[in-house]
Design an enzyme around this catalytic site. Structure first.
Site, PDB file in Angstrom:
ATOM      1  N   HIS A 116       0.847  -1.203   0.000  1.00 32.58           N
ATOM      2  CA  HIS A 116       0.000   0.000   0.000  1.00 32.58           C
ATOM      3  C   HIS A 116       0.878   1.247   0.000  1.00 32.58           C
ATOM      4  CE1 HIS A 116      -2.745   3.112   1.467  1.00 32.58           C
ATOM      5  NE2 HIS A 116      -3.680   2.396   0.886  1.00 32.58           N
ATOM      6  N   GLU A 138      -3.716   2.638  -6.941  1.00 32.56           N
ATOM      7  CA  GLU A 138      -4.103   3.638  -5.965  1.00 32.56           C
ATOM      8  C   GLU A 138      -3.130   4.810  -6.068  1.00 32.56           C
ATOM      9  OE1 GLU A 138      -6.657   1.587  -2.774  1.00 32.56           O
ATOM     10  OE2 GLU A 138      -4.607   1.627  -2.069  1.00 32.56           O
ATOM     11  N   GLY A 189      -6.706   9.295   0.718  1.00 31.75           N
ATOM     12  CA  GLY A 189      -6.797   9.900   2.040  1.00 31.75           C
ATOM     13  C   GLY A 189      -7.368  11.304   2.060  1.00 31.75           C
ATOM     14  N   SER A 192      -9.889   7.879  -2.671  1.00 33.71           N
ATOM     15  CA  SER A 192     -11.035   8.815  -2.595  1.00 33.71           C
ATOM     16  C   SER A 192     -12.266   8.320  -3.346  1.00 33.71           C
ATOM     17  CB  SER A 192     -10.635  10.203  -3.103  1.00 33.71           C
ATOM     18  OG  SER A 192      -9.714  10.812  -2.217  1.00 33.71           O
TER      19      SER A 192
HETATM   20  P1  13P Z   1      -9.432   6.533   0.748  1.00 33.17           P
HETATM   21  O1  13P Z   1     -10.620   5.894   0.026  1.00 33.17           O
HETATM   22  O2  13P Z   1      -9.770   6.934   2.143  1.00 33.17           O
HETATM   23  O3  13P Z   1      -8.828   7.626  -0.055  1.00 33.17           O
HETATM   24  O4  13P Z   1      -8.324   5.379   0.903  1.00 33.17           O
HETATM   25  C1  13P Z   1      -8.137   4.474  -0.147  1.00 33.17           C
HETATM   26  C2  13P Z   1      -7.135   3.474   0.208  1.00 33.17           C
HETATM   27  O5  13P Z   1      -6.038   3.780   0.639  1.00 33.17           O
HETATM   28  C3  13P Z   1      -7.491   2.050   0.010  1.00 33.17           C
HETATM   29  O6  13P Z   1      -6.402   1.218   0.218  1.00 33.17           O
END
Ligand code: 13P
Length: 258
Positions: A97, A169, A175, A215
């Site tokens: 991640h 991602e 975030g 997001s």
């Molecule tokens: P958010 O959806 O809060 O941006 O986070 C996504 C994420 O990091 C999934 O692994």
């Protein structure tokens, strides 16, 4: 391709009590949406209890850890091995991640070791790849993602490919500070990632699920899910409550996503 994947990464959130309440609620919702395969990646400390709860409810919810070490055992204070996670009976390991890459020195090469270890022990591996904003601005996102995928899958045998999932991602989309990605960007980079997998594995590369995360919320989930080669969504904040997660499920169903 199997069912459309819908999962959530809790990151460092939810106590065990909160996590179990959520898991209980989600396992009640899941039978209403048989067209989707659900998964959650939770903090280590609650995985045993979650496993028991999920099994007691005979739920299809897949359970995963958010990280793993690549060795079976050894002098690695504070780390958790794949053997220990196997004992819990987890389905899934989230590997690489962006937060682990940014804050814990995770590299493409440690990601590769973890993927190989996870596959060796029978897990499905959810490999996260992503680009920085600067890389996006310099127009090298495709190269960055291709490199990450090729290194992560180095030495991965075609026979294990049915246990590989890849999530794009973007670091810049994740975030509270995240800027949601344009669906066109997701569409084109997912098509590119599919091409990389086909280059590596031929026709078999077409079966690896490609998820999108960063997001994702009720406003944009359908647009992302409709993109070429988006086979699932990996959701943080918007899925941390079962009611907002269920709104997304309903929106996807109404849009005909399967
Ligand atoms: P958010 O959806 O809060 O941006 O986070 C996504 C994420 O990091 C999934 O692994």
């Amino acid at each position: 391709m199997g069912k459309f994947l819908l999962g959530t990464n809790w990151k460092m959130n939810k106590t065990t009590a909160e996590g179990l309440a959520y898991t209980d609620g989600l396992t009640d919702i899941i039978p209403k949406f048989p067209e989707y395969q659900f998964f959650i990646c939770s903090p280590y400390v609650q995985l045993w209890k979650q496993r028991e709860l999920i099994d007691s409810k005979k739920s299809t919810l897949m359970l995963g850890a958010q990280n793993v070490h690549y060795e079976d055992c050894g002098q690695f204070t504070g780390e958790i091995s794949p053997v220990m996670l196997k004992e819990i009976g987890l389905d899934l390991l989230e590997i690489g991640h962006s937060e682990r890459r940014q804050y814990y020195n995770e590299t493409d090469y440690t990601v590769n070791k973890k993927v190989l270890a996870g596959l060796k022990h029978g897990f499905t591996t959810l490999i996260c790849v992503g680009d920085y904003m600067q890389e996006k601005e310099f127009g090298v996102s495709a190269e960055v993602l291709a490199k990450q995928i090729k290194i992560a899958l180095h030495g991965v045998d075609e026979k294990d490919l049915d246990r590989v999932w890849i999530a794009y991602e973007p670091y810049w989309a994740i975030g509270v500070q995240g800027i949601p990605a344009e669906p066109e960007v997701v569409d084109s980079l997912h098509t590119m990632m599919r091409g990389v997998l086909v280059d590596l594995y031929g026709e078999r590369g077409k079966d690896v699920p490609l998820l999108f995360g960063g997001s994702v919320n009720i406003k944009n989930a359908v647009a992302y899910a409709k993109c070429q080669d988006v086979n699932g969504l990996f959701i943080g904040r918007a899925a941390w409550h079962t009611d907002t997660f269920e709104e997304i499920m309903t929106a996807l169903r109404e849009a005909g996503i399967r």
